[in-house]
Design a protein around this motif. Sequence first.
Motif, short mmCIF file in Angstrom:
data_model
loop_
_atom_site.label_atom_id
_atom_site.label_comp_id
_atom_site.label_asym_id
_atom_site.label_seq_id
_atom_site.Cartn_x
_atom_site.Cartn_y
_atom_site.Cartn_z
N THR A 1 0.83 -1.21 0.00
CA THR A 1 0.00 0.00 0.00
C THR A 1 0.86 1.27 0.00
OG1 THR A 1 -0.19 -0.20 2.42
CG2 THR A 1 -1.99 -1.11 1.08
N VAL A 2 1.34 1.65 1.18
CA VAL A 2 2.04 2.93 1.28
C VAL A 2 3.55 2.82 1.09
CG1 VAL A 2 0.27 3.95 2.74
CG2 VAL A 2 2.15 2.68 3.79
N GLY A 3 4.11 1.61 1.14
CA GLY A 3 5.53 1.45 0.90
C GLY A 3 6.35 1.31 2.17
N VAL A 4 7.62 0.96 1.97
CA VAL A 4 8.50 0.62 3.08
C VAL A 4 8.82 1.82 3.97
CG1 VAL A 4 10.65 1.02 1.83
CG2 VAL A 4 10.59 -0.69 3.63
N LEU A 5 8.74 3.05 3.45
CA LEU A 5 9.15 4.23 4.23
C LEU A 5 8.27 4.45 5.45
CD1 LEU A 5 10.04 6.75 1.40
CD2 LEU A 5 11.59 5.76 3.07
N HIS A 6 7.01 4.05 5.39
CA HIS A 6 6.14 4.27 6.53
C HIS A 6 6.37 3.26 7.66
CE1 HIS A 6 3.77 7.66 5.17
NE2 HIS A 6 3.85 7.16 3.95
N PHE A 7 7.27 2.32 7.44
CA PHE A 7 7.74 1.49 8.55
C PHE A 7 8.38 2.41 9.60
CE2 PHE A 7 8.42 -2.95 6.52
CZ PHE A 7 7.25 -2.83 5.80
#
Length: 411
Positions: free
Chosen positions: A164-170
């Motif tokens: 969905t939003v990608g790895v950066l929002h980890f």
Amino acid sequence: MYRSLWKQKNIRFYLLGGGVSRLGDVLSAMAFLFLAYDMTGSNVHTTGVALAETMPYLLFGLIGGVVADSFPRKKLLIRLDLLRVPLMLSISLLHGVHLLTYPVLILVSFLVQTIGCFFNPAHRAVLPMVTPEDERTAANSLYDTITRGVTILTPLIAITLLNTVGVLHFFTLDALTYFISVYCLAQLNLEEPLKKSQTIRSIFLSIKEFFVWMVRQTTIRNLFFFTFYTVFLNTWVWQVGLLLALEEMTTKSEEWYSGIQGVFGATVILTNMVLPFFIKRFSLHHYVAGAAIWGVGVAYYGFFYGVGHFFIGCIIVGVGMPVASLARVFLIQSKVPEEKMGRAFSTNAVLLYASNTLSLMLYGVLSAYIPIRWLMFTSGGMIVAGCLILTTIHFIKLSKLRGRFLVDSFK
């Protein structure tokens, strides 16, 4: 047993804060690896990020233990958590303005783990302050079940965010978990003795004092040595080797890697929950038995070497590793005086990360020349062999002592 522990306010907030914080830590650790590989496409650079997470403990780990024994732990933990929030958010912000580079990724990872050098020993040393010794095995089990067992939840969140939003929002989620951890820590009611202020000279004297004491403690000394040996042989295989092996086998390596982490987490939860019903007080023998099972799992990865067999291997490791971990923590908490507890946990962490660093450095080079499969099988075999050797030495010493006792009794 667990229900009565959960009703205690201090235990409840300690466990909640630690569990939520651990969830964010696992997500960000995965994100650092995924992002490094996506940015560089290099096995060496991916290993470099993992290496950046271990170096701070070699530089500041022992000092972190002295700080944990010298300052009020509750205030120290809250301030350190708040320091980590802007570091996590900086990754997303820098990526948004196209300024995120591989060196920046390395730097942020290094700084976050540097804070962890001071946070982790202080946090671990709080648990004996809020539990009596007869409840400590169950409390440690519940703590490990929550903090390490969140890996069963983390992959589900990781797969959702990846799609969905990608790895950066980890990283964004990790920052949020630190705020929750601060709230939980603020609820703890701790009676802490006044701490003495430390100078640079007294810090090093404190470290020296602990090492002099540790050398005379046979159980703690052997525990630390064998922990170093076992973790050295496991670190690269678990942190990097599995991911790189999956990269060779499938185009969905990150999803499979997350799934393996989830199965491992489920096994850890079950093992941790069951152990206190059978073992009330751990010994060094329990640690060795757990390490042997752990080694069998690592060897299994390399012997069968396939995606499906990686799941079976992680189940075996998920049984052995928590046995060894609970034994190690219990022995430290029961054999080390309270005023040395922070230094004991920081020394343990330094040895762990020293073995991590050496493992990543050596295996990072070896992986360029030796197939991953053989590195896995050899590592597991050496762990099992070490357990057998240590057990044999113990029985030889025990036989000699019994022989001397019999001879003396007939004199």
